[in-house]
Design a protein around this motif. Sequence first.
Motif, PDB file in Angstrom:
ATOM      1  N   ILE A 102       0.870  -1.177   0.000  1.00 27.97           N
ATOM      2  CA  ILE A 102       0.000   0.000   0.000  1.00 27.97           C
ATOM      3  C   ILE A 102       0.900   1.218   0.000  1.00 27.97           C
ATOM      4  CG2 ILE A 102      -1.717   1.296   1.313  1.00 27.97           C
ATOM      5  CD1 ILE A 102      -2.482  -1.584   2.435  1.00 27.97           C
ATOM      6  N   THR A 103       0.867   1.982  -1.088  1.00 26.03           N
ATOM      7  CA  THR A 103       1.749   3.150  -1.212  1.00 26.03           C
ATOM      8  C   THR A 103       1.208   4.167  -2.201  1.00 26.03           C
ATOM      9  OG1 THR A 103       3.949   3.913  -1.873  1.00 26.03           O
ATOM     10  CG2 THR A 103       3.176   1.897  -2.922  1.00 26.03           C
ATOM     11  N   GLY A 104       1.409   5.432  -1.878  1.00 23.77           N
ATOM     12  CA  GLY A 104       1.099   6.506  -2.816  1.00 23.77           C
ATOM     13  C   GLY A 104       2.333   6.951  -3.574  1.00 23.77           C
ATOM     14  N   SER A 105       3.427   6.185  -3.409  1.00 17.88           N
ATOM     15  CA  SER A 105       4.677   6.441  -4.128  1.00 17.88           C
ATOM     16  C   SER A 105       5.148   7.876  -3.888  1.00 17.88           C
ATOM     17  CB  SER A 105       4.507   6.134  -5.612  1.00 17.88           C
ATOM     18  OG  SER A 105       5.739   6.142  -6.280  1.00 17.88           O
ATOM     19  N   HIS A 106       5.320   8.661  -4.979  1.00 20.28           N
ATOM     20  CA  HIS A 106       5.802  10.039  -4.822  1.00 20.28           C
ATOM     21  C   HIS A 106       4.662  11.045  -4.970  1.00 20.28           C
ATOM     22  CE1 HIS A 106       5.734   9.186  -9.100  1.00 20.28           C
ATOM     23  NE2 HIS A 106       5.527  10.473  -9.274  1.00 20.28           N
ATOM     24  N   ASN A 107       3.411  10.556  -4.949  1.00 16.96           N
ATOM     25  CA  ASN A 107       2.279  11.471  -5.096  1.00 16.96           C
ATOM     26  C   ASN A 107       2.081  12.321  -3.833  1.00 16.96           C
ATOM     27  OD1 ASN A 107       1.686   9.460  -7.284  1.00 16.96           O
ATOM     28  ND2 ASN A 107      -0.038  10.816  -7.555  1.00 16.96           N
ATOM     29  N   PRO A 108       1.292  13.409  -3.936  1.00 16.75           N
ATOM     30  CA  PRO A 108       1.021  14.228  -2.747  1.00 16.75           C
ATOM     31  C   PRO A 108       0.438  13.406  -1.596  1.00 16.75           C
ATOM     32  CG  PRO A 108       0.298  15.366  -4.730  1.00 16.75           C
ATOM     33  CD  PRO A 108       0.725  13.993  -5.162  1.00 16.75           C
ATOM     34  N   PHE A 212       5.117  14.761   4.669  1.00 18.26           N
ATOM     35  CA  PHE A 212       6.348  15.195   3.979  1.00 18.26           C
ATOM     36  C   PHE A 212       6.674  16.664   4.269  1.00 18.26           C
ATOM     37  CE2 PHE A 212       4.272  11.985   1.115  1.00 18.26           C
ATOM     38  CZ  PHE A 212       5.040  10.918   1.554  1.00 18.26           C
ATOM     39  N   PRO A 213       7.017  16.964   5.543  1.00 15.26           N
ATOM     40  CA  PRO A 213       7.178  18.370   5.952  1.00 15.26           C
ATOM     41  C   PRO A 213       8.395  19.078   5.373  1.00 15.26           C
ATOM     42  CG  PRO A 213       7.839  16.872   7.726  1.00 15.26           C
ATOM     43  CD  PRO A 213       7.202  16.018   6.661  1.00 15.26           C
ATOM     44  N   ASN A 214       9.427  18.346   4.942  1.00 16.94           N
ATOM     45  CA  ASN A 214      10.668  19.008   4.507  1.00 16.94           C
ATOM     46  C   ASN A 214      10.715  19.296   3.017  1.00 16.94           C
ATOM     47  OD1 ASN A 214      12.385  19.212   7.012  1.00 16.94           O
ATOM     48  ND2 ASN A 214      11.746  17.074   7.092  1.00 16.94           N
ATOM     49  N   HIS A 215      10.369  18.299   2.215  1.00 17.77           N
ATOM     50  CA  HIS A 215      10.253  18.509   0.768  1.00 17.77           C
ATOM     51  C   HIS A 215       9.506  17.316   0.190  1.00 17.77           C
ATOM     52  CE1 HIS A 215      13.318  15.478  -0.148  1.00 17.77           C
ATOM     53  NE2 HIS A 215      14.071  16.020   0.784  1.00 17.77           N
ATOM     54  N   HIS A 216       8.982  17.495  -0.989  1.00 15.88           N
ATOM     55  CA  HIS A 216       8.220  16.426  -1.634  1.00 15.88           C
ATOM     56  C   HIS A 216       9.174  15.288  -2.016  1.00 15.88           C
ATOM     57  CE1 HIS A 216       4.773  14.757  -3.497  1.00 15.88           C
ATOM     58  NE2 HIS A 216       5.377  14.624  -4.656  1.00 15.88           N
ATOM     59  N   PRO A 217       8.822  14.024  -1.753  1.00 17.97           N
ATOM     60  CA  PRO A 217       9.786  12.938  -1.986  1.00 17.97           C
ATOM     61  C   PRO A 217       9.799  12.415  -3.421  1.00 17.97           C
ATOM     62  CG  PRO A 217       7.823  12.048  -0.947  1.00 17.97           C
ATOM     63  CD  PRO A 217       7.591  13.525  -1.113  1.00 17.97           C
ATOM     64  N   ASP A 218      10.230  13.278  -4.336  1.00 18.26           N
ATOM     65  CA  ASP A 218      10.420  12.844  -5.726  1.00 18.26           C
ATOM     66  C   ASP A 218      11.810  13.297  -6.144  1.00 18.26           C
ATOM     67  OD1 ASP A 218      10.529  12.340  -8.409  1.00 18.26           O
ATOM     68  OD2 ASP A 218       8.609  13.274  -8.907  1.00 18.26           O
ATOM     69  N   THR A 220      13.544  12.981  -8.730  1.00 19.57           N
ATOM     70  CA  THR A 220      13.810  13.363 -10.120  1.00 19.57           C
ATOM     71  C   THR A 220      13.517  14.845 -10.355  1.00 19.57           C
ATOM     72  OG1 THR A 220      11.581  12.744 -10.808  1.00 19.57           O
ATOM     73  CG2 THR A 220      13.282  11.056 -10.973  1.00 19.57           C
ATOM     74  N   VAL A 221      12.979  15.524  -9.337  1.00 23.03           N
ATOM     75  CA  VAL A 221      12.730  16.969  -9.432  1.00 23.03           C
ATOM     76  C   VAL A 221      13.863  17.675  -8.696  1.00 23.03           C
ATOM     77  CG1 VAL A 221      11.145  18.846  -8.844  1.00 23.03           C
ATOM     78  CG2 VAL A 221      10.237  16.603  -9.533  1.00 23.03           C
ATOM     79  N   GLU A 222      14.617  18.489  -9.429  1.00 25.17           N
ATOM     80  CA  GLU A 222      15.881  19.011  -8.892  1.00 25.17           C
ATOM     81  C   GLU A 222      15.712  19.805  -7.604  1.00 25.17           C
ATOM     82  OE1 GLU A 222      19.977  21.034 -10.588  1.00 25.17           O
ATOM     83  OE2 GLU A 222      18.420  20.442 -11.996  1.00 25.17           O
ATOM     84  N   GLU A 223      14.617  20.555  -7.487  1.00 23.56           N
ATOM     85  CA  GLU A 223      14.460  21.386  -6.281  1.00 23.56           C
ATOM     86  C   GLU A 223      14.334  20.525  -5.011  1.00 23.56           C
ATOM     87  OE1 GLU A 223       9.695  22.407  -6.647  1.00 23.56           O
ATOM     88  OE2 GLU A 223      11.119  23.145  -8.143  1.00 23.56           O
ATOM     89  N   ASN A 224      13.895  19.262  -5.169  1.00 27.47           N
ATOM     90  CA  ASN A 224      13.779  18.368  -4.013  1.00 27.47           C
ATOM     91  C   ASN A 224      15.140  17.868  -3.524  1.00 27.47           C
ATOM     92  OD1 ASN A 224      10.986  18.578  -4.130  1.00 27.47           O
ATOM     93  ND2 ASN A 224      10.774  16.792  -5.450  1.00 27.47           N
ATOM     94  N   ARG A 249      12.638   4.349  -6.102  1.00 29.85           N
ATOM     95  CA  ARG A 249      13.308   5.191  -7.103  1.00 29.85           C
ATOM     96  C   ARG A 249      14.431   5.965  -6.443  1.00 29.85           C
ATOM     97  NH1 ARG A 249      10.619   9.101 -10.058  1.00 29.85           N
ATOM     98  NH2 ARG A 249       9.402   9.647  -8.230  1.00 29.85           N
ATOM     99  N   ILE A 250      15.560   6.032  -7.145  1.00 28.82           N
ATOM    100  CA  ILE A 250      16.751   6.688  -6.618  1.00 28.82           C
ATOM    101  C   ILE A 250      17.040   7.992  -7.354  1.00 28.82           C
ATOM    102  CG2 ILE A 250      18.250   5.318  -8.167  1.00 28.82           C
ATOM    103  CD1 ILE A 250      20.411   5.404  -5.979  1.00 28.82           C
ATOM    104  N   GLY A 251      17.553   8.958  -6.610  1.00 33.82           N
ATOM    105  CA  GLY A 251      18.110  10.170  -7.199  1.00 33.82           C
ATOM    106  C   GLY A 251      19.507  10.327  -6.634  1.00 33.82           C
ATOM    107  N   ALA A 252      20.385  11.033  -7.320  1.00 36.60           N
ATOM    108  CA  ALA A 252      21.752  11.183  -6.803  1.00 36.60           C
ATOM    109  C   ALA A 252      22.386  12.483  -7.277  1.00 36.60           C
ATOM    110  CB  ALA A 252      22.614   9.994  -7.243  1.00 36.60           C
TER     111      ALA A 252
END
Length: 467
Positions: A102-108, A212-218, A220-224, A249-252
């Motif tokens: 059960i997950t909303g992934s990176h959605n709001p 997600f109080p600090n930033h949206h968990p996606d 692939t969006v650079e501002e995150n 999903r990974i970002g680096a």
Amino acid sequence: MSHDFDPTVLREYDIRGIVGETLGPDDARAIGRGFATLIGRAGGSKVAVGYDGRTSSPILEHALVEGLTASGCDVVQIGMGPTPMLYYAEASAEDVDGGIQITGSHNPANYNGFKMVFQGRPFFGEDIARLGEMAAAGDWDDGVGSVEDRAVMDAYIDRLLTGLDEVDEQALANLKVGWDAGNGAAGPALEALAARMPGEHHLLYTDVDGEFPNHHPDPTVEENLADLRALVAEKNLDFGVAFDGDGDRIGAIDGEGRVIWGDQLLMIYAEDLLARAPGATIIADVKASRALFDHVAEHGGKPMMWKTGHSLIKSKMKETSSPLAGEMSGHVFFADTYYGYDDALYAGVRLIAAAARLGRSVTELRGAMPAMINTPEMRFQVDESRKFAAIREVEERLANSDSDVDGTDGVRVSTPDGWWLLRASNTQDVLVARAESDSEEGLARLMAQIDEQLALSGLARGPQAGH
């Protein structure tokens, strides 16, 4: 008994909706009944269930388990954790026949959903449509299933650490890495993992918070990635890794704060893997850079371009026995010494291993990549009834020209300037465009070709649509 789903929630790769509006406990119960019925009819009897850190997840889990057991399925509850931990529970346990996270992934924060695996294969497309048909017809088997709790976190962390097995300890001891869990479900697993890895590890936002109080968990969006970038700079770290809300999903970023995009990560993983598995087929989606496909070929691999979508890529890997695949969106799949599913924690471990084995820092590896100029993924609203038709029209027009066209997923056209892509999203009423060149002038010419094709179909690049 029957149930009708909101038409927007049964999607191509998963089930997803807005809690209290298009998705609720009755939907979860119906999913459980349908899934359990299909598992039973396929000769299975036991399903693992996990959930992410969203505030709505425990309620949906409770209803899902009710549905599964009411149709005769035994349930293994693994509790809260990242999606790949659920995949691990399904792949590693001989007595488990399927899994649902059960997950909303990176959605709001107000979204939630379900990702499923059925007897070791992705459950998507027609499978998901079938759940809707069964619910509408009330075509469910009745039974009484049992429920057990099973702790898998420790075994999962052990398994992640095997990614460092063939790596020189000394190369790892001096590494300094930053990690950002984004308050998503991977936080506790990341803490346990980092505590057991050699080197120095600095962690951000590992406490799970569905708002997600600090930033949206996606990632692939650079501002995150801003907080991770600041951490890497402040502590002078070698590189940084970020996860999406459910850890698949990974970002680096490298030591200089440059983003390492999904296809660039795949270049690093491919170079490392091909040294040990020459000639292997490496798969990437149609949005990936030409630099990646060239890089795979240069290192003796067979590059393959395939359709976007984690379920589609996983299926293609099985079919071609590919040991490595990835998408621009940060899904990376290892099947060489792992299970072939997308696991961002494991991908983080493998990034450390790759740099150590290649004897070059992540910053050096990123710096050596060709400087391609590309657009971000441009997504714009197009009426559902027009999106696939428009792509067909473009295909037909280009078929009568001397253009170099790849029709794997939409239209990808290569020219001396580079390439451009137009494809219809499988999950939303949007068209996706992307272009890449080695010069700004070349990129402008490619964008003009995209706009020309859209205009010929009576469309234009409108305002950007979200994910």
